[in-house]
Enzyme design. Sequence first.
Site, PDB file in Angstrom:
ATOM      1  N   LYS A   1       6.830   6.395   6.816  1.00 56.50           N
ATOM      2  CA  LYS A   1       6.332   5.608   7.949  1.00 56.50           C
ATOM      3  C   LYS A   1       7.493   5.086   8.788  1.00 56.50           C
ATOM      4  O   LYS A   1       8.553   4.763   8.258  1.00 56.50           O
ATOM      5  CB  LYS A   1       5.527   4.406   7.453  1.00 56.50           C
ATOM      6  CG  LYS A   1       4.293   4.756   6.666  1.00 56.50           C
ATOM      7  CD  LYS A   1       3.615   3.499   6.131  1.00 56.50           C
ATOM      8  CE  LYS A   1       2.382   3.864   5.326  1.00 56.50           C
ATOM      9  NZ  LYS A   1       1.799   2.675   4.707  1.00 56.50           N
TER      10      LYS A   1
ATOM     11  N   HIS B   1       0.838  -1.203   0.000  1.00 61.70           N
ATOM     12  CA  HIS B   1       0.000   0.000   0.000  1.00 61.70           C
ATOM     13  C   HIS B   1       0.869   1.247   0.000  1.00 61.70           C
ATOM     14  O   HIS B   1       1.991   1.228   0.501  1.00 61.70           O
ATOM     15  CB  HIS B   1      -0.900   0.028   1.236  1.00 61.70           C
ATOM     16  CG  HIS B   1      -1.834  -1.127   1.310  1.00 61.70           C
ATOM     17  ND1 HIS B   1      -2.211  -1.698   2.503  1.00 61.70           N
ATOM     18  CD2 HIS B   1      -2.478  -1.833   0.342  1.00 61.70           C
ATOM     19  CE1 HIS B   1      -3.040  -2.700   2.283  1.00 61.70           C
ATOM     20  NE2 HIS B   1      -3.212  -2.808   0.976  1.00 61.70           N
TER      21      HIS B   1
ATOM     22  N   ASP C   1      -7.382  -6.254  -1.369  1.00 60.62           N
ATOM     23  CA  ASP C   1      -5.992  -6.419  -1.791  1.00 60.62           C
ATOM     24  C   ASP C   1      -5.854  -7.386  -2.968  1.00 60.62           C
ATOM     25  O   ASP C   1      -4.923  -7.268  -3.759  1.00 60.62           O
ATOM     26  CB  ASP C   1      -5.126  -6.875  -0.625  1.00 60.62           C
ATOM     27  CG  ASP C   1      -4.758  -5.742   0.325  1.00 60.62           C
ATOM     28  OD1 ASP C   1      -5.153  -4.582   0.068  1.00 60.62           O
ATOM     29  OD2 ASP C   1      -4.090  -6.013   1.326  1.00 60.62           O
TER      30      ASP C   1
ATOM     31  N   TYR D   1       2.446   1.759  13.459  1.00 60.50           N
ATOM     32  CA  TYR D   1       3.232   2.638  12.615  1.00 60.50           C
ATOM     33  C   TYR D   1       2.835   4.094  12.736  1.00 60.50           C
ATOM     34  O   TYR D   1       1.691   4.432  12.945  1.00 60.50           O
ATOM     35  CB  TYR D   1       3.250   2.196  11.161  1.00 60.50           C
ATOM     36  CG  TYR D   1       1.940   1.917  10.479  1.00 60.50           C
ATOM     37  CD1 TYR D   1       1.438   2.766   9.514  1.00 60.50           C
ATOM     38  CD2 TYR D   1       1.218   0.760  10.774  1.00 60.50           C
ATOM     39  CE1 TYR D   1       0.267   2.495   8.851  1.00 60.50           C
ATOM     40  CE2 TYR D   1       0.046   0.484  10.113  1.00 60.50           C
ATOM     41  CZ  TYR D   1      -0.432   1.356   9.146  1.00 60.50           C
ATOM     42  OH  TYR D   1      -1.609   1.080   8.503  1.00 60.50           O
TER      43      TYR D   1
END
Length: 181
Positions: free
Chosen positions: A72, A62, A170, A132
Amino acid sequence: MKVTETRLKGCFVIEPAVFKDDRGYFFESFNANNFNETIGESINFVQDNQSYSSKGVVRAIHYQRGEFAQAKLVRVLSGRVLDVAVDLRQDSPTFGQHVAIELSAENKKQLFIPKGFGHGFSVLSETAEFFYKCDNFYNKASEGGIIYNDPSLDIDWQVPIDEIKVSDKDLELPVLDNALL
């Protein structure tokens, strides 16, 4: 804190100094001053996310595009995952290449993934809690993704193919060659 740049420029493995004794352990998981000095740029994290997944889950590649691109800093609170960062910077000499690092509650490693990268992970333990920090807010219109089994990426998720669990969303993601970057 030990910081090691991966073979993908700007993507770092971070290993905190962990202080253990008979009571348990302590470590500083994030310090903005140290972090920014170490990676050589100023990152201002504005959003934290956490997920819980079971063994065999693969959360595909992603990313966020354009002005909503995100850097991130990821880590595992419980369990073990194989964390994957894919270089999607079209002008990069490592475009389309990835790094895969095992992150676990035990090893306490973190991975910094810069803007312009895709990110995914697979769960190697019975369950895993994944955490995250993001330097930009999520924007649905700017989200993108690449299917987990894209042959051009050739990612070994370290999960037997018959045990992989992927969301319907996904499973509909394109391969890298057809992805909107």
